[in-house]
Design a protein around this motif. Structure first.
Motif, PDB file in Angstrom:
ATOM      1  N   SER A  23      37.373  49.689  38.941  1.00  0.00           N
ATOM      2  CA  SER A  23      35.955  49.386  39.115  1.00  0.00           C
ATOM      3  C   SER A  23      35.721  47.927  39.488  1.00  0.00           C
ATOM      4  O   SER A  23      34.713  47.590  40.082  1.00  0.00           O
ATOM      5  N   LYS A  24      36.681  47.046  39.130  1.00  0.00           N
ATOM      6  CA  LYS A  24      36.491  45.610  39.422  1.00  0.00           C
ATOM      7  C   LYS A  24      37.123  45.202  40.748  1.00  0.00           C
ATOM      8  O   LYS A  24      36.777  44.167  41.300  1.00  0.00           O
ATOM      9  N   LEU A  25      38.083  46.001  41.217  1.00  0.00           N
ATOM     10  CA  LEU A  25      38.840  45.599  42.405  1.00  0.00           C
ATOM     11  C   LEU A  25      37.956  45.343  43.636  1.00  0.00           C
ATOM     12  O   LEU A  25      38.154  44.348  44.327  1.00  0.00           O
ATOM     13  N   PRO A  26      36.959  46.220  43.924  1.00  0.00           N
ATOM     14  CA  PRO A  26      36.161  45.989  45.141  1.00  0.00           C
ATOM     15  C   PRO A  26      35.498  44.614  45.170  1.00  0.00           C
ATOM     16  O   PRO A  26      35.478  43.957  46.215  1.00  0.00           O
ATOM     17  N   TYR A  52      46.774  34.797  48.186  1.00  0.00           N
ATOM     18  CA  TYR A  52      46.498  33.620  47.368  1.00  0.00           C
ATOM     19  C   TYR A  52      45.054  33.615  46.874  1.00  0.00           C
ATOM     20  O   TYR A  52      44.777  33.309  45.714  1.00  0.00           O
ATOM     21  N   LEU A  53      44.131  33.978  47.755  1.00  0.00           N
ATOM     22  CA  LEU A  53      42.706  33.979  47.387  1.00  0.00           C
ATOM     23  C   LEU A  53      42.438  34.986  46.276  1.00  0.00           C
ATOM     24  O   LEU A  53      41.676  34.717  45.344  1.00  0.00           O
ATOM     25  N   LEU A  54      43.071  36.168  46.367  1.00  0.00           N
ATOM     26  CA  LEU A  54      42.865  37.181  45.334  1.00  0.00           C
ATOM     27  C   LEU A  54      43.380  36.665  43.983  1.00  0.00           C
ATOM     28  O   LEU A  54      42.725  36.802  42.953  1.00  0.00           O
ATOM     29  N   LEU A  88      35.175  39.406  47.790  1.00  0.00           N
ATOM     30  CA  LEU A  88      35.202  37.948  47.672  1.00  0.00           C
ATOM     31  C   LEU A  88      36.369  37.364  48.464  1.00  0.00           C
ATOM     32  O   LEU A  88      36.203  36.383  49.206  1.00  0.00           O
ATOM     33  N   GLY A  89      37.556  37.973  48.327  1.00  0.00           N
ATOM     34  CA  GLY A  89      38.731  37.469  49.036  1.00  0.00           C
ATOM     35  C   GLY A  89      38.545  37.520  50.539  1.00  0.00           C
ATOM     36  O   GLY A  89      38.808  36.536  51.243  1.00  0.00           O
ATOM     37  N   LEU A 121      38.131  41.378  39.432  1.00  0.00           N
ATOM     38  CA  LEU A 121      39.434  41.414  38.783  1.00  0.00           C
ATOM     39  C   LEU A 121      39.769  40.091  38.096  1.00  0.00           C
ATOM     40  O   LEU A 121      40.350  40.060  37.012  1.00  0.00           O
ATOM     41  N   GLY A 122      39.382  38.976  38.752  1.00  0.00           N
ATOM     42  CA  GLY A 122      39.672  37.658  38.198  1.00  0.00           C
ATOM     43  C   GLY A 122      38.931  37.431  36.887  1.00  0.00           C
ATOM     44  O   GLY A 122      39.501  36.938  35.906  1.00  0.00           O
ATOM     45  N   TYR A 123      37.661  37.814  36.859  1.00  0.00           N
ATOM     46  CA  TYR A 123      36.872  37.653  35.631  1.00  0.00           C
ATOM     47  C   TYR A 123      37.411  38.573  34.542  1.00  0.00           C
ATOM     48  O   TYR A 123      37.502  38.184  33.369  1.00  0.00           O
TER      49      TYR A 123
END
Lengths: 307, 306
Positions: B92-95, B240-242, B100-101, B257-259
C-alpha cells in the motif's frame, strides 16, 4: 558495469586515470579550479581552527541550560543581545557556543569515517587491482552487494537496534561507505601495475608486499586523498541526516543535524534555530567539496575541461 | 547478447541472495532482538516469552531459511507495531514512493539536460559558471535542510503548498524538489562532459560540413549520443532516490515506503524493517540489471567488456 559507475552518494564522477579526455584546459577553467582549491581550503581551515580552539572561542558552556533565557533571538534581531550573539535554544543554551562545538562533531565524523572506510576500501581495491582474476571478481561482487543496500536505511536500522552514540555512528558509516574507495583504488592500481617501474621492481625480485607498499601505494595515494575528501563530506551529510531523524548523535551533544531536529518544533517563530546549523553544514560541505574538486583537478589535469 | 544477459542475470541472483542474508542478519547481529522488542526494564520471563513467540530461540540458519521460505511464498510476516500483514503494508505504501522517486528523477533531468547542454556549448561562459554554481551548491545542501527551507517559504510564508501528508499532487511538489535536486548535478556533469566530447568528434564535423543547421547538429546528432550514458545513470539514480526517500518522506510525513521504514525503525518493528530494506535492495538490483542490459543494447562495445 553501471553498478560500479555510481555510488549511492551518486553524484561525483570518478577520477579517470586514462589520458585523452577531450578539451584543453582553458585559462578560465584553470583559474576557477585554482580558486576552488584556495576558497575551499581556506574556509575549511577556518572551520577546523574554530573546532580546535572551541573551548577558547565559545563564549559560554554549550551544555549549560538557563530556562530563564530561552529562545533569545540572535543579536541582529530587536530583542537580541551581545550576551548571546546567535541567541539561545529552547533550553536556554548559548547557540553560538553550541554551533562552534558542533563543528567538532562534524569534523570528527568526517575524518574518522573517511579513515575507517578508506582503510577497508584501499585494502580491497588495491588487492583487486593488483591481483586481478578471482580476487577482482570477489571484490567486484562485494561492491555490487554493498551498492544494493540503501545506506541510510541500513545505518538507521543498525543505530536503532544498538542505540545511537558517536562511536557507533562512526563505526556503522565506516563499515558502509568503502565502496567508492574500492572503485577508485582498483582502477588506479590497475593502471599503475603495468607501468615500467613496477615491472622493473618485479624483475629485480622484489616481493609482492614490497611492490605494493613501495611502488603501488605511493602512486595511488593522490587518488586516495581526493576520494577521502569527498567521502568525508558525504559522511558528514549522512551523520546530519541520521541525527536529524533522532537516530544518530544523541542529546545533549551539539551535532548540527541534531540541533536542526531539536529546533523543528520552533521553526515557525524561531527560524534562526534551524537556519544557523543548516547554513554551517552547507558551508562545511561546500568547502570540502571545493577542496576535493580542486585537488582532483590538480592531480589529473586532463579532466579540467571535461567536468 | 544472450550470453551477456545470462551472465548478468546470474550475478543479479547471487547479489539478491547476499542481500537477503544481510538484511536478515542486520537486525540479528547488531543486538539481542528479543530484549529490544520486550522494551527496557522487561522481566526475564517476558523476554523468554518474546523469544518463543517470534521463534527467536531457534538456530540462526534455521531462522534465515524459514524466513526466506516464507518470503518466497509471499508470506512476509506480521508487523509487531501495526499488527497487520507486512505485505499489505508494504504494497500500500510502495506507489507513493515510486511516484516520488520518478517525479524527483524527472525534476532532476528537467534541470540538468538544458543546463548541461548549454554549459557544453559555451564552456567557461556565464551559463557554464551558473551551471557549475548550481551543481556545487546543490550538492552541499543537506536535503532535509532544503526541505525545511521550502516549507518555510511555500507553506508558511506564501501558504501555497501543504506542509505534510500525501493526499493530493500538491503534497508531492516540495518532496520532489528536495529529493531531486541532489541528483541533478550528476546528470549535469555527465551531459556536459558527453556533449563536449561528442561535439568534437568526426561525425559532428561531417554533419556540419554537410551544411546541416547548428541546432539540428547539436540536438539530433550531439545530444542523442551524449544521452546514452544518461539513460543508464537515470535507472541507477532511481534506485538511490527510492532508498534515500526515507529522510524526505519523514520530513513531509509523506506516507510511503520511506516513512514506513522510519516508523518501523523507531518502533523496532523487525519484520517491516527487514522487508523494506530487502525490497529496496532488490529493486536496486533489478534496476541495475535493467540498466546494464539497456546499456549493452544501446552501446554494443560494452557487451564484450562484461
Amino acid at each position: 558495469m553501471s553498478a560500479l559507475a555510481s555510488s549511492d552518494g551518486g553524484a561525483e564522477p570518478l577520477p579517470v586515470l586514462t589520458p585523452g579526455s577531450p578539451g584543453r584546459p582553458t585559462s578560465g577553467a584553470r583559474w576557477w579550479r585554482h580558486k576552488s582549491l584556495v576558497l575551499g581550503g581556506g574556509v575549511l581551515a577556518v572551520i577546523v581552527l574554530l573546532a580546535l580552539f572551541a573551548p577558547l572561542l565559545a563564549p559560554h558552556d554549550p551544555y549549560v541550560q538557563n530556562l530563564a533565557r530561552r529562545t533569545i533571538p540572535p543579536v541582529w534581531y530587536d530583542k537580541g543581545s551581545w550576551a548571546h550573539p546567535l541567541g539561545t535554544d529552547a533550553l536556554g543554551r548559548d547557540y553560538l557556543s553550541r554551533t562552534i562545538y558542533g563543528a567538532r562533531i562534524s569534523l570528527l565524523i568526517g575524518v574518522s569515517v573517511a579513515v575507517l572506510s578508506g582503510l577497508i576500501g584501499t585494502v580491497l581495491g588495491v588487492a583487486a587491482g593488483y591481483f586481478g582474476g578471482r580476487v577482482d571478481l570477489l571484490v567486484t561482487f562485494l561492491i555490487t552487494v554493498r551498492l544494493a543496500l540503501p545506506v541510510i536505511l541500513v545505518a538507521l536500522a543498525a543505530v536503532a537496534v544498538v542505540g545511537g552514540s558517536l562511536p557507533l555512528v562512526i563505526l556503522v558509516l565506516g563499515l558502509l561507505k568503502w565502496d567508492r574507495f574500492v572503485v577508485v583504488m582498483r582502477s588506479a592500481t590497475q593502471s599503475v601495475r603495468s607501468l615500467d617501474y613496477v615491472q622493473a621492481a618485479r624483475a629485480s625480485g622484489a616481493s609482492t608486499a614490497r611492490i605494493i607498499w613501495r611502488e603501488v601505494l605511493p602512486n595511488v595515494l593522490p587518488f586516495l586523498i581526493v576520494t577521502a575528501t569527498l567521502e568525508a563530506a558525504s559522511a558528514i551529510l549522512l551523520e546530519a541526516a541520521l541525527s536529524f531523524l533522532g537516530l544518530g548523535i544523541q542529546p545533549p551533544l551539539p551535532s548540527w543535524g541534531l540541533m536542526i531536529s531539536e529546533a523543528k518544533p520552533y521553526m515557525f517563530f524561531s527560524f534562526w534555530l534551524i537556519a544557523i546549523p543548516g547554513a554551517c553544514l552547507a558551508t562545511l560541505i561546500l568547502s570540502i567539496n571545493l577542496l576535493g574538486d580542486g585537488l582532483r583537478d590538480a592531480i589529473s589535469p586532463d579532466r579540467r575541461a571535461a567536468t | 547478447m544472450t550470453g551477456f544477459v545470462l551472465r548478468r542475470l546470474a550475478l543479479a541472483l547471487a547479489v539478491g541472495i547476499a542481500v537477503s542474508m544481510l538484511s536478515f542478519a542486520l537486525v540479528r547481529l547488531t543486538g539481542d532482538v528479543a530484549t529490544a522488542i520486550a522494551g527496557e526494564g522487561a522481566r526475564d520471563e517476558d523476554i523468554q516469552l518474546v523469544r518463543q513467540t517470534y521463534g527467536l530461540d531457534r538456530p540462526i540458519l534455521v531462522q534465515y531459511l524459514a524466513w526466506l521460505g516464507e518470503l518466497l511464498r509471499g508470506e512476509l510476516g506480521t508487523s509487531y507495531f501495526f499488527k497487520s500483514p507486512v505485505s499489505d503494508l508494504v504494497l500500500s505504501k510502495l506507489p507513493v514512493t515510486l511516484i516520488l522517486g520518478l517525479s524527483s528523477l524527472l525534476f532532476a533531468l528537467v534541470i540538468a539536460v538544458p543546463l548541461g547542454v548549454l554549459a557544453a556549448l559555451r564552456p567557461d561562459s556565464a551559463v557554464d559558471r551558473l551551471a557549475l554554481g548550481i551543481a556545487v551548491t546543490g550538492q552541499a545542501m543537506p536535503n532535509f535542510f532544503l526541505a525545511l527551507l521550502l516549507i518555510m517559504l511555500f507553506s508558511i510564508t506564501l501558504r501555497w503548498l501543504p506542509v505534510s501528508g500525501s493526499g493530493t499532487w500538491q503534497h508531492y511538489v516540495m518532496p520532489t524538489v528536495a529529493l531531486g535536486y541532489y541528483v541533478a548535478p550528476a546528470f549535469m556533469r555527465l551531459i556536459r562532459a558527453g556533449m563536449i566530447e561528442t561535439l568534437q568528434s568526426d561525425f559532428i564535423r561531417t554533419a556540419r560540413a554537410k551544411g546541416l543547421s547548428r541546432s539540428r547538429v547539436i540536438l539530433r546528432h550531439g545530444l542523442r549520443n551524449a544521452l546514452t550514458p544518461v539513460v543508464a545513470l537515470a535507472v541507477v539514480q532511481l534506485g538511490y532516490l527510492l532508498g534515500g526517500s526515507v529522510v524526505i518522506e519523514t520530513v513531509f510525513a509523506l506516507d510511503g515506503l520511506g516513512y514506513l521504514a522510519y516508523q518501523s525503525i523507531t518502533h523496532k518493528d523487525l519484520p517491516v524493517m527487514q522487508v523494506v530494506v530487502l525490497m529496496l535492495s532488490v529493486i536496486y538490483v533489478l534496476l541495475t540489471l535493467f540498466a546494464d542490459v539497456l546499456n549493452a543494447y544501446l552501446d554494443p562495445r560494452l557487451r564484450a567488456a562484461m
